[in-house]
Design a protein around this motif. Structure first.
Motif, short mmCIF file in Angstrom:
data_model
loop_
_atom_site.label_atom_id
_atom_site.label_comp_id
_atom_site.label_asym_id
_atom_site.label_seq_id
_atom_site.Cartn_x
_atom_site.Cartn_y
_atom_site.Cartn_z
N ILE A 165 1.32 1.88 4.02
CA ILE A 165 1.17 2.57 2.73
C ILE A 165 -0.21 2.23 2.18
O ILE A 165 -0.55 1.06 2.00
CB ILE A 165 2.28 2.16 1.74
CG1 ILE A 165 3.66 2.44 2.36
CG2 ILE A 165 2.11 2.92 0.42
CD1 ILE A 165 4.83 2.00 1.51
N ALA A 211 -3.04 2.15 -0.66
CA ALA A 211 -3.22 2.14 -2.12
C ALA A 211 -4.21 3.22 -2.52
O ALA A 211 -5.12 3.56 -1.77
CB ALA A 211 -3.73 0.78 -2.58
N LEU A 224 1.73 -0.87 -5.44
CA LEU A 224 1.90 -1.04 -3.99
C LEU A 224 2.85 -2.20 -3.68
O LEU A 224 3.71 -2.09 -2.80
CB LEU A 224 0.52 -1.30 -3.37
CG LEU A 224 0.42 -1.42 -1.86
CD1 LEU A 224 0.69 -0.07 -1.20
CD2 LEU A 224 -0.98 -1.92 -1.45
N GLU A 275 6.56 -1.79 -3.20
CA GLU A 275 7.06 -0.96 -2.09
C GLU A 275 6.89 -1.59 -0.71
O GLU A 275 7.38 -1.03 0.26
CB GLU A 275 6.33 0.39 -2.10
CG GLU A 275 6.58 1.22 -3.34
CD GLU A 275 6.08 2.65 -3.15
OE1 GLU A 275 6.12 3.16 -2.03
OE2 GLU A 275 5.63 3.23 -4.15
N GLY A 280 1.31 -2.73 3.16
CA GLY A 280 0.43 -2.14 2.15
C GLY A 280 -1.02 -2.44 2.50
O GLY A 280 -1.34 -3.54 2.95
N ARG A 337 1.30 6.71 4.87
CA ARG A 337 1.28 7.60 3.71
C ARG A 337 0.41 6.99 2.61
O ARG A 337 0.25 5.77 2.52
CB ARG A 337 2.68 7.89 3.20
CG ARG A 337 3.41 6.73 2.55
CD ARG A 337 4.79 7.18 2.08
NE ARG A 337 5.65 6.06 1.77
CZ ARG A 337 5.77 5.53 0.56
NH1 ARG A 337 5.07 6.01 -0.45
NH2 ARG A 337 6.59 4.51 0.36
N LYS A 338 -0.14 7.87 1.79
CA LYS A 338 -0.94 7.45 0.65
C LYS A 338 -0.08 7.41 -0.59
O LYS A 338 0.73 8.33 -0.80
CB LYS A 338 -2.08 8.46 0.41
CG LYS A 338 -3.30 8.26 1.25
CD LYS A 338 -4.38 9.24 0.82
CE LYS A 338 -5.50 9.25 1.86
NZ LYS A 338 -6.48 10.29 1.60
N MET A 339 -0.26 6.39 -1.40
CA MET A 339 0.41 6.37 -2.70
C MET A 339 -0.24 7.39 -3.62
O MET A 339 -1.40 7.74 -3.43
CB MET A 339 0.24 5.00 -3.35
CG MET A 339 1.04 3.91 -2.71
SD MET A 339 0.78 2.37 -3.62
CE MET A 339 1.52 2.80 -5.18
N ASP A 340 0.49 7.84 -4.62
CA ASP A 340 -0.14 8.60 -5.69
C ASP A 340 -0.95 7.63 -6.54
O ASP A 340 -0.55 6.48 -6.72
CB ASP A 340 0.93 9.26 -6.58
CG ASP A 340 1.66 10.37 -5.84
OD1 ASP A 340 1.05 10.95 -4.93
OD2 ASP A 340 2.83 10.64 -6.17
#
Length: 315
Positions: free
Chosen positions: A9, A11, A212, A215, A265, A293-296
């Motif tokens: 993931i 940040a 981040l 998660e 992360g 995946r990228k965080m919003d």
């Protein structure tokens, strides 16, 4: 739990800020316009990859201005310099370009303005960091460094009627708030900056790590050991109860850090380039991660202009 990582993931935001972009651009434009070598006082930004890349292009990094030949082109690093360094560079007759981050320059301007009005200063920051040396070096006297709450109890300004507080731009937002509260409690009349001195990029990257950390099972920070803001990101994740490690390159990433960690992360300090982040992604994938995946997060649009005389075609 899986013995190997499954998901990365990213940040958002992470990596380069506007001040770092501008500083690197200044060195590259100076090399293009005036040719190698270009001398840079101190590492332009605190990142090994960036410094080595610019060295390969013809930048020479120095600490002492005596190492720079007369008539050479000199760039001040993004961290800013003291009045004494500025005066010595001018006296030696170098062609000077100042890559000090405009948000650091804002602090210098505020210090100079309030000093003329008779203010003394409490500066919150890390002793020996070049930004702190540059800001404290704006004055000959009357600026006192505090690194933690204990220092606040010991600091002895000459007077307390006209006292202002300034902050290093790359501190932990939470630590700075705690120290600021202690300063305010001891000196209730102290003047705070109109806008906090901690820069938008430091704040945004720390806020992203807070999100981040909820998660993931481990946080990897891409950044060099000398980078204040990168260190703060790793510290913050640990404070939030998540294992966190800092790497200067993908080769430093150790498989055992990720053993039993399903979600990894990944973030980067404001002086770390995205190419390194992608190299670390590749390394984590090689260790088993299959999805990414990228965080919003906040999309940063801040841009700072280059100094006059550096654009190609300008005199």
């Amino acid at each position: 739990m899986s013995a190997r990582p499954e998901e990365i993931i990213l940040a958002e935001p992470r990596g380069f800020c506007a001040g770092v972009d501008r500083a690197i651009d200044i060195v590259e434009h100076a090399l293009a316009k005036f040719g190698a070598p270009i001398y840079v006082r101190h590492e332009i930004v605190h990142n090994t990859y960036v410094v080595n890349d610019l060295k390969a292009k013809g930048a020479i990094f120095i600490e002492d201005l005596a190492e720079v030949p007369p008539g050479a082109t000199l760039v001040f690093s993004a961290h800013g310099v003291s009045k004494a360094v500025q005066a010595e560079a001018e006296q030696r007759g170098f062609r000077i370009f100042d890559a000090t981050c405009p948000l650091v320059t804002k602090v210098h301007v505020e210090v100079a303005k309030l000093a003329r009005e008779g203010y003394e200063f409490i500066m919150i920051g890390h002793k020996g960091h070049p930004e702190v040396e540059g800001t404290m070096g704006q004055l000959d006297r009357g600026i006192h460094l505090v690194e933690d709450v204990a220092d606040v109890a010991r600091v002895q300004p000459e007077q307390t009627e006209k006292l202002a507080v300034v902050t290093q731009t790359t501190l932990s937002v939470d630590d700075a708030a705690e120290i600021s509260a202690a300063v305010q409690a001891r000196f209730p009349l102290i003047r705070a900056p109109k806008q906090q001195d901690i820069c938008y990029a430091t704040q945004n990257r720390q806020d992203a790590v807070k999100m981040l950390s909820r998660e993931v099972d481990v946080v990897i920070v891409v950044g060099s050991p000398t980078s204040s803001n990168s260190n703060r990101l790793a510290e913050l994740a640990r404070k939030l109860g998540v294992d966190s490690y800092m790497v200067d390159s993908p080769a430093e990433l150790r498989a055992e850090w990720l053993a039993g960690k399903k979600r990894v992360g990944l973030t980067a300090g404001a002086s770390a380039p995205e190419v390194l982040v992608q190299d670390v992604v590749d390394r984590i994938r090689a260790l088993g991660a299959v999805s990414i995946r990228k965080m919003d997060g906040i999309v940063e649009t801040t841009k700072f202009p280059l100094p006059k005389g550096l654009r190609i075609g300008q005199q």
